[in-house]
Structure formats: structure tokens, C-alpha cells
Design a protein around this motif. Structure first.
Motif, PDB file in Angstrom:
ATOM      1  N   HIS A 190      58.721 -19.940  71.943  1.00 26.51           N
ATOM      2  CA  HIS A 190      57.273 -19.600  73.214  1.00 26.51           C
ATOM      3  C   HIS A 190      56.903 -18.837  71.703  1.00 26.51           C
ATOM      4  CE1 HIS A 190      60.070 -15.522  73.539  1.00 26.51           C
ATOM      5  NE2 HIS A 190      58.416 -14.782  73.375  1.00 26.51           N
ATOM      6  N   THR A 191      55.538 -19.472  72.206  1.00 24.05           N
ATOM      7  CA  THR A 191      54.206 -18.669  71.405  1.00 24.05           C
ATOM      8  C   THR A 191      53.039 -17.689  72.038  1.00 24.05           C
ATOM      9  OG1 THR A 191      53.152 -20.371  71.695  1.00 24.05           O
ATOM     10  CG2 THR A 191      54.645 -21.030  69.829  1.00 24.05           C
ATOM     11  N   LYS A 192      52.201 -17.155  71.437  1.00 30.99           N
ATOM     12  CA  LYS A 192      51.103 -16.115  71.594  1.00 30.99           C
ATOM     13  C   LYS A 192      50.449 -17.085  73.253  1.00 30.99           C
ATOM     14  CE  LYS A 192      46.984 -13.909  70.857  1.00 30.99           C
ATOM     15  NZ  LYS A 192      45.771 -13.083  70.039  1.00 30.99           N
ATOM     16  N   ASN A 193      50.576 -18.436  73.411  1.00 24.97           N
ATOM     17  CA  ASN A 193      50.376 -18.655  74.334  1.00 24.97           C
ATOM     18  C   ASN A 193      50.873 -19.505  75.382  1.00 24.97           C
ATOM     19  OD1 ASN A 193      46.903 -17.848  73.642  1.00 24.97           O
ATOM     20  ND2 ASN A 193      47.420 -19.656  72.247  1.00 24.97           N
ATOM     21  N   GLY A 194      51.933 -19.846  75.209  1.00 27.38           N
ATOM     22  CA  GLY A 194      52.828 -20.198  76.274  1.00 27.38           C
ATOM     23  C   GLY A 194      54.065 -20.907  75.640  1.00 27.38           C
ATOM     24  N   ILE A 211      54.901 -27.280  64.149  1.00 23.88           N
ATOM     25  CA  ILE A 211      54.904 -26.067  64.519  1.00 23.88           C
ATOM     26  C   ILE A 211      55.470 -24.270  64.446  1.00 23.88           C
ATOM     27  CG2 ILE A 211      54.764 -25.120  66.601  1.00 23.88           C
ATOM     28  CD1 ILE A 211      53.753 -27.702  67.723  1.00 23.88           C
ATOM     29  N   ILE A 212      56.721 -24.780  64.048  1.00 25.16           N
ATOM     30  CA  ILE A 212      57.883 -22.911  63.877  1.00 25.16           C
ATOM     31  C   ILE A 212      57.222 -23.088  62.565  1.00 25.16           C
ATOM     32  CG2 ILE A 212      59.616 -22.200  63.808  1.00 25.16           C
ATOM     33  CD1 ILE A 212      60.881 -24.558  65.737  1.00 25.16           C
ATOM     34  N   PHE A 213      57.011 -23.482  61.697  1.00 24.49           N
ATOM     35  CA  PHE A 213      56.735 -23.161  60.192  1.00 24.49           C
ATOM     36  C   PHE A 213      55.532 -22.937  60.416  1.00 24.49           C
ATOM     37  CE2 PHE A 213      59.133 -27.041  58.308  1.00 24.49           C
ATOM     38  CZ  PHE A 213      59.689 -25.545  57.376  1.00 24.49           C
ATOM     39  N   GLN A 214      54.303 -22.625  61.067  1.00 23.72           N
ATOM     40  CA  GLN A 214      52.976 -22.655  61.207  1.00 23.72           C
ATOM     41  C   GLN A 214      52.463 -20.928  61.852  1.00 23.72           C
ATOM     42  OE1 GLN A 214      51.439 -25.974  62.628  1.00 23.72           O
ATOM     43  NE2 GLN A 214      50.668 -26.839  60.242  1.00 23.72           N
ATOM     44  N   THR A 215      53.898 -21.305  62.894  1.00 22.94           N
ATOM     45  CA  THR A 215      53.458 -19.657  63.409  1.00 22.94           C
ATOM     46  C   THR A 215      54.002 -18.665  62.393  1.00 22.94           C
ATOM     47  OG1 THR A 215      53.856 -21.311  65.235  1.00 22.94           O
ATOM     48  CG2 THR A 215      53.768 -18.705  66.220  1.00 22.94           C
ATOM     49  N   ASN A 216      55.342 -19.076  62.386  1.00 25.84           N
ATOM     50  CA  ASN A 216      56.310 -17.847  61.929  1.00 25.84           C
ATOM     51  C   ASN A 216      55.319 -17.368  60.209  1.00 25.84           C
ATOM     52  OD1 ASN A 216      58.591 -16.381  62.074  1.00 25.84           O
ATOM     53  ND2 ASN A 216      59.228 -16.730  59.967  1.00 25.84           N
ATOM     54  N   GLN A 217      55.450 -18.914  59.821  1.00 26.22           N
ATOM     55  CA  GLN A 217      54.201 -18.263  58.283  1.00 26.22           C
ATOM     56  C   GLN A 217      53.452 -16.664  58.310  1.00 26.22           C
ATOM     57  OE1 GLN A 217      54.450 -19.388  55.275  1.00 26.22           O
ATOM     58  NE2 GLN A 217      54.380 -17.852  54.814  1.00 26.22           N
ATOM     59  N   ASN A 218      52.710 -16.724  59.779  1.00 27.08           N
ATOM     60  CA  ASN A 218      51.478 -15.070  59.441  1.00 27.08           C
ATOM     61  C   ASN A 218      52.607 -14.661  59.863  1.00 27.08           C
ATOM     62  OD1 ASN A 218      49.058 -17.037  58.868  1.00 27.08           O
ATOM     63  ND2 ASN A 218      49.588 -17.964  60.681  1.00 27.08           N
TER      64      ASN A 218
END
Length: 795
Positions: A190-194, A211-218
Motif C-alpha cells: 500500500h501507498t499513501k493513497n491506496g 513505483i516501488i523505486f519512486q515511493t521508497n526513494q523519498n
């Protein structure tokens, strides 16, 4: 001269009356710092001696402090040292205040300076890049003033050590991570929005990996890596293949006038056709299952459908890999308008699905980006060399008998992925990636690895492309999955060598050059030991601070169990012991420069220098082992991937020691244990020289060789170099060569001043900076640009 008549000119130009008590107080603090108490009489005597030197009615603060230093040296040298250090520290603090405005002005004006160019991956002139740089500089200042214990802040400011990523220090985050994608995909995440369901096609697998790369990177400040990209994507290939078969059979049967239940068909496909290359037995069982459903296909009809599905899934896989590469190079989702610092490891999945992933990934990499095929910067790609899987000496010898035939599929090999190794070499010749990881080098092996284990990738070392290595583990499974580096700090090795040599030269009794060198070596090794201990304690202090972070500060990484153990935490729990599986890196830079300071020459061709550098890194390892036992944490030695640091230490040391030939006379220190970039040395010599250091630097290392532009036309030479690396015990290696692309006409090759086809000067010059590529040398800081200019070609 009467002291009452003296006027003091302060640093800001203001004047005030002289006060002897200010001198006494400063001297008293130096005595206290040395542990000397009740020295009032001596302090007063030193103060009187200082005043006795006054010859003018006006004096500057610096003049008075010089006099204090001189008088202290006469009677109490140890106190004088403390006074000098304190004075330097105060000067640095004062300079920092004035520098901050200067730095901010430079960011506003988008000057091409080393602050704005500290990260070649970031566009510092964009609004997001400017904001990132503003925040970085202000946060570093906050860290210095309020978070770092004084001794570590002082050591960093003075250039004894470099505490990496100080701007991220207050966030308590870690450096990097390697994903267990199979776990994430099977459970969903899950991410912030779903929430995201388990993907059902190779396109979805590749997209969700992005998407996993981009989400966890931050949630981290370093890079992100996938340790077994081929294994993780293989399931997506199979699902797409099975889906294509269901679609084709359903359409075919409908055309024949005998529709079939697609749900039942799907179940039969998944049960019997579990490979994109199903054998005759599986095909026969599948036909029998269909017949029971009233669906009759001949063997020839099924063969045609399977062939069609195979063609379709290869096309889908190619598009998925193409999209994966394009997304990671174009989606600026990381802070400061950066793309994700991404790496992928692959090469050992021998299944037809995993092999297809590798083949199409390599092909998409060669094709490059856009209409002109620019070389992709990300992801950094690492091909894993494993004996009997992706490499064998017998296969190598066979391939060399007719290399063109071997490269173009005209031979069969005993190692199932050796043909992919050859294709990886061809891709490296065109696109600089993949790099090569050698799994059979003794320190890269895992005793749990079993060729029959479908999840054997868990026991295969993987790396961050920049070189950070996470494998050994005091607190859990020896694996790269679900773990990362916590933080690392680098020592200034050349400074320790300069100080050791100077002290040896000053020591009475050292008459001969040999005596001086021997004494300098002893002092150097002692200082390396002490500095390693100092850094070890600093890393522990930072770790203790990091572990107080709350799980909700890293909502994706912890709640999805990306960092293994994080999934068990509640949002308001401290991360605590979950971080114990991470690594702490004691880094170093400038081995060549340090040896030149000791012996007048580097370690590339001087055995005495080589032995000393090797002993120094052994000394670091002894300290790392002591700290492992002391704190139960994964300390390791890191061959630091220095980008901005390579120039920072040099500037500080040149100011402190002046220009020392071969040491401080360039704009950079040579990276870690690397042979000097300017030194004429053969490919084989360089590899043999650097290979033994890999076993000592288990926090991360890399050896590269620099070729001329003909590498693109000579894949055979690439394969030979990789074999030398394999045979000599390299842990992780790469091959550099110039790759230039004309922006106007798309010509790719070695371009000197102008494009040989259209005469354009608008040239993209792709080069490797620390482990990753950048396509614009103007984004490099001054030190790395100077280093790139000095790189000689190895033959």
C-alpha cells in the motif's frame, strides 16, 4: 608600553580597549582542556610574556593569538595544541556564518560552483533543485550546531573525517535498501493513497517495480536496488504467456463454433503450462485436460498457439523492459528534481522466463532512450557471474575459438546463461552497463546457496550500483534482501600520512630515508587505528539517534516490511532494533595520495607502498571486528564512492599543508584504494593490484578499467577483461569507455570536438562518475571534472 594604552582591533574592524583578563581566560581554558588544574601562576606568567611583546598602540586579535601560541609552545606544547585547535574551531565557526550567505547567494544566482554541483544526478538550477540545495545547506548547519557532538562536528569541519549525508542527519533515515520484490508482489503493498494488488502481467510487474523505486526513494537519502530482477520479473512473463494462451485458445474455439469456459481454461493453463517452454509431457497433459472440457485441439494447433503466445510475450516483455528503463530515466520523483538512484542485479535465473527478461532488458538497453538512442543513465545494471550458471572456463575457451559465432547464437554452452553473459558484454560495449558482480569470489559466497533452490537468489550477493555492499549479518540472515546501509563516514587517509611523515622527519635519530619511512609507516598505521575507532564511535552515536525514529516517519518502507522487521511495528513505535540488520561503514579515500605522502610514489608499482596501504585497511578491519563485538552491529570497511568529497578534503589539506607534489597538487584525491587515474598501468596489472583490497572492503568496493573508444567494436576484449576480473578475485568491477552521442543527428561513437557526420558541437558525453553514469560533464563538480580529464586509458 603601558597595557592600558593598547587598543585592540577586532575582526569586524571595531576597536576596544585591551583587557589582559581575556588572554588569561583563553589560556586557562586551554589548560583545562588538557586536564591541567590550578595553574593560575603559570597562566599569569604567560600572559605577562605575551604583553611584553606589544610594540604598537594598536594590535589585531590574530596578532595577539599568534603571540599566545608562541609562548605556550615554549612552556606547555600540549596546551598549545589545544589552544591552536580551539582557535581553528572558532575561526571555522566564524567563517561558517559568513559563508552561509555566500552559499545562499550562489544558489540564487545558480552559479556553477561545487555546492550547486555536489550531486551530478540533480538539476540544481531548477526550482526544486534550488530548494533542495537551500534545505541541504541550512540543515547541515543545524546538524553541526545542535545534533552532532562537538568532537565529531569539529573533526568533520577540520577535514579529519567526512560524515556523509549530514543534511539528512536530522531525519534519522538510513542510506539505501535492496527490495525483496517477490515478497512485495505476492502480498501486495500500500501507498499513501491506496493498496496495490498482486500484478498479473509482465507490464504490471515492471511498472510496479518502478513505483516501488519512486515511493521508497523519498524515505531514504541513498540509492535503491533490486537484488534479483530476473527472478522477480519471471513470474510476470509466465503470467503474460498464460494469459495470451487463454486468449488465443478462447478466440480459436469461438471461431470453430465451440466456445469454452475461460475460467476453467485458465485453471488448466496455470496447472499444466508452467513454463513459457512447456515440454511434450506438459503439452499432452494439457490437451487431455481440455478434451475433458469438450475442447479438442490437435498437437499441431496447440503448437501454433504456443508459438504465437511465445512471440507475444517476448514482445510484451520487451515493451515492459523498455518502459521500465524509460520511466526510471524520465520520472523526476526524487527530491531536488532528480530521477531515482536505481540499481538492478540479474544474470542467474536460468528459467526460460528469467532468461527472456535478461535478453529483452539487454536489448532495450542497447536501443537506448528516445529516437536517437541515448545511453540510459539508470538503472545501474549489474550482471551476476556465477560458475556453472552464467559462466564457465570451458565455455569461455570454446567461445574464443569463434567469438562471432558464439556471440550470435551459433554455439551451445554448458553454463545455461553463458550466452547471456556474452550478450551482457556486448551491451557493456555499447552502453557502459551492465557492471559485473562475481559471486564465486570467496568473500561473495554463501554456504546456503543451492542450485536446486527456486529462491536461491536470497543467498546471492547483490550490490548497489555505486558499490555499497550489504551481505554479512550479525543479527539475521546473510543476505542482501530487505537490508541496507545505515550510514557511513570517511577518513582523510592522505592527512594521516602527511602528519605521520612530518613527525617522522622531525624525530631525532631518524637519519636515513629508510628510518624515516619505517617510523612514518608505524605512526601512520597507529593513526589509522585511532581514526577508525573515532569513526566507529561516531557511527554508533548516529545509529543510537537513528533508532529513535518512529515507524510512521517511513510509512512505505516500514509498514510494507520493505526493511525487514518494519512490518511488525505500529506507526508510533520506535524503529529500534529493526535497524540492527543494517550496516555501518568506516570509509576511506586517497590511498594513492597517502602512499605518495609516505614514500613519494603511489602503490600502483611500488610494493612497499602497496603493502602499507594493505596493512592500513587490515587495521581498519581489526577495528571493525572489535566494534562488531562491542556493539553487536554490522560494521564494515567501505571503499568510499567519493563525488563531492574527493575535492573537499584536498582543498582543506592544500590550505593546511600547502602544495605537496603527488598529494595535494591536484583538485581531487584518488578514490579509495584505486591506482592513480593518471598512472600508466596495464589492464591486468590494475586488476591484480586492486583485487586483494576487495576482500578487505566488505562495505563496498569497485574496480574499473578505462578503455578507448574502440571498445564498442571489440566485445571480445570486454569478455577477456571480465575473465581477468573473475580469475583475480575481483568482487565487483566495471569497464569504462567514452560513449558520445550527437544530439543533432544521433551518431554514436567517440566524438572529439565535432560530430564527424554533421559537424555539430552539440554532443552528449556519457561518462561514469562514481559508479553511475552522467551524460553532461557540466553537472560534475570541479574535482570530478579534473579527475575525468586525468584518466588514462588502460591497455
Amino acid at each position: 608600553m603601558n597595557a592600558a594604552d593598547i587598543c585592540i582591533i577586532k575582526r569586524d574592524g571595531k576597536q576596544e580597549s585591551f583587557s589582559a583578563s581575556k588572554i588569561s581566560n583563553a589560556i586557562g581554558k586551554a589548560f583545562q582542556a588538557t586536564g591541567l588544574e590550578k595553574q593560575e601562576q603559570l597562566i599569569e606568567e604567560i600572559t605577562r610574556r605575551v604583553i611584553a611583546h606589544f610594540t604598537h598602540p594598536t594590535l589585531g586579535v590574530e596578532e595577539i593569538q599568534d603571540l599566545v601560541e608562541n609562548e605556550l609552545m615554549k612552556v606547555q606544547p600540549e596546551v598549545a595544541k589545544k589552544y591552536i585547535i580551539y582557535r581553528q574551531w572558532r575561526n571555522t565557526e566564524r567563517e561558517r556564518k559568513t559563508q552561509m550567505k555566500h552559499i545562499m547567494d550562489g544558489i540564487v544566482a545558480i552559479d556553477k560552483n561545487d555546492v550547486n554541483l555536489s550531486n551530478a544526478n540533480m538539476s540544481s538550477h531548477t526550482p526544486a533543485g534550488q530548494m533542495m540545495t537551500f534545505a541541504s545547506e541550512v540543515t547541515k548547519d543545524y546538524t553541526y550546531k545542535y545534533l552532532l557532538p562537538k568532537q565529531y562536528a569539529e573533526a568533520h569541519r577540520m577535514g579529519d573525517i567526512h560524515i556523509h549525508d549530514l543534511d539528512y542527519y536530522p531525519t534519522k533515515t538510513t542510506t539505501c535498501i535492496q527490495y525483496d520484490l517477490d515478497d512485495l508482489f505476492e502480498r501486495g503493498f500500500h501507498t499513501k493513497n491506496g493498496s496495490i494488488r498482486t500484478p498479473q502481467s509482465i507490464q504490471s510487474y515492471a511498472t510496479l517495480a518502478t513505483i516501488i523505486f519512486q515511493t521508497n526513494q523519498n524515505e531514504q537519502h541513498g540509492g535503491q536496488a533490486i537484488p534479483a530482477f530476473d527472478f522477480f520479473m519471471a513470474k510476470g512473463v509466465l503470467k503474460s504467456y498464460q494469459k495470451a494462451i487463454v486468449t488465443d485458445i478462447a478466440f480459436y474455439m469461438e471461431m470453430k463454433g465451440t466456445p469454452i469456459d475461460e475460467k476453467a481454461l485458465t485453471e488448466h493453463v496455470r496447472k499444466h503450462l508452467t513454463s513459457i517452454e512447456p515440454d511434450a509431457k506438459a503439452q499432452k497433459a494439457f490437451l487431455a485436460a481440455l478434451a475433458n472440457e469438450g475442447c479438442f485441439l490437435t498437437e499441431e494447433e496447440l503448437a501454433h498457439i504456443l508459438h504465437s503466445a511465445h512471440k507475444q510475450v517476448r514482445k510484451d516483455t520487451h515493451q515492459a523492459m523498455e518502459g521500465f528503463i524509460h520511466n526510471l530515466n524520465t520520472m523526476h520523483s526524487r527530491g531536488g528534481n532528480q530521477v531515482v538512484f536505481s540499481s538492478i542485479n540479474y544474470g542467474t535465473d536460468t528459467s526460460p522466463e528469467g532468461r527472456m527478461v535478461i535478453e529483452e532488458l539487454l536489448q532495450a538497453t542497447v536501443e537506448g532512450l528516445g529516437t536517437q538512442g541515448e545511453v540510459p543513465v539508470f538503472p545501474i545494471q549489474i550482471f551476476k557471474i556465477k560458475d556453472g550458471v552464467s559462466y564457465s572456463d570451458a565455455d569461455y575457451q570454446k567461445a574464443m575459438t569463434d567469438f562471432e559465432a558464439a556471440l550470435n547464437g551459433g554455439m551451445t554452452f554448458e553454463a545455461p546463461n553463458f550466452d547471456l553473459f556474452l550478450k551482457a558484454c556486448r551491451t557493456t560495449a555499447k552502453a557502459l552497463f551492465p557492471n559485473f558482480m562475481f559471486l564465486d569470489t570467496p568473500f561473495n559466497q554463501n554456504e546456503k546457496w543451492n542450485p536446486n533452490d527456486p529462491k536461491r537468489y536470497r543467498y546471492e550477493l547483490a550490490t548497489m550500483g555505486c558499490r555499497t555492499r550489504v551481505f554479512e549479518n550479525l543479527n539475521g540472515e546473510k543476505t542482501s534482501l530487505g537490508r541496507g546501509n545505515l550510514s557511513f563516514t570517511t577518513m582523510n587517509l592522505p592527512r594521516l600520512a602527511i602528519e605521520a611523515r612530518r613527525e617522522a622527519e622531525r624525530t631525532p635519530g631518524n637519519q636515513s630515508q629508510e628510518a624515516i619511512e619505517q617510523h612514518a609507516k608505524e605512526l601512520f598505521l597507529q593513526s589509522v587505528h585511532r581514526m577508525s575507532e573515532f569513526i566507529g564511535e561516531q557511527l554508533y552515536v548516529r545509529y543510537q539517534y537513528q533508532r529513535t525514529a518512529l515507524a510512521r516517519q517511513f510509512p512505505f518502507m516500514m509498514s510494507n516490511d520493505v526493511w525487514k522487521g518494519g512490518g511488525k511495528l505500529n506507526p508510533n513505535d520506535e524503529v529500534g532494533d529493526v535497524l540492527k540488520q543494517g550496516t555501518l561503514g568506516i570509509g576511506f579515500i586517497g590511498g594513492h595520495n597517502a602512499m605518495t605522502a609516505l614514500y613519494g610514489t603511489g602503490h600502483g608499482h611500488n610494493r612497499k607502498a602497496w603493502n602499507t596501504l594493505y596493512e592500513a585497511i587490515e587495521e581498519m578491519n581489526r577495528v571493525a571486528d572489535e566494534f562488531k563485538q562491542k556493539y553487536g552491529l554490522n560494521y564494515s570497511i567501505l571503499a568510499t564512492p567519493a563525488e563531492g568529497l574527493s575535492g573537499r578534503f584536498t582543498r582543506i589539506d592544500r590550505k593546511k599543508y600547502g602544495i605537496i607534489p603527488g598529494v595535494t597538487d591536484r583538485d581531487y584525491y584518488v578514490n579509495s584504494f584505486h591506482v592513480d587515474v593518471k598512472e600508466p598501468i596495464s589492464i591486468v596489472e590494475k586488476i591484480k593490484c586492486e583485487a586483494p583490497f576487495h576482500a578487505l572492503t566488505r562495505g563496498g568496493h569497485i574496480t574499473y578499467v578505462e578503455l578507448d573508444g574502440e571498445a564498442q567494436k571489440n566485445v571480445r576484449a570486454i569478455a577477456k577483461i571480465v575473465k581477468v576480473m573473475h580469475d583475480e578475485g575481483i568482487g565487483y568491477g566495471s569497464i569504462n569507455h567514452p560513449v558520445d552521442t550527437c544530439h543533432n543527428c544521433g551518431y554514436r561513437g567517440v566524438i572529439y570536438d565535432k560530430c564527424p557526420i554533421c559537424n555539430s558541437e552539440n554532443i552528449l558525453r556519457m561518462r561514469r562518475i562514481t559508479g553511475y553514469l552522467t551524460g553532461d560533464l557540466n553537472s560534475w563538480n570541479s574535482a570530478k571534472r579534473a579527475e575525468e580529464r586525468d584518466r588514462v586509458k588502460h591497455h
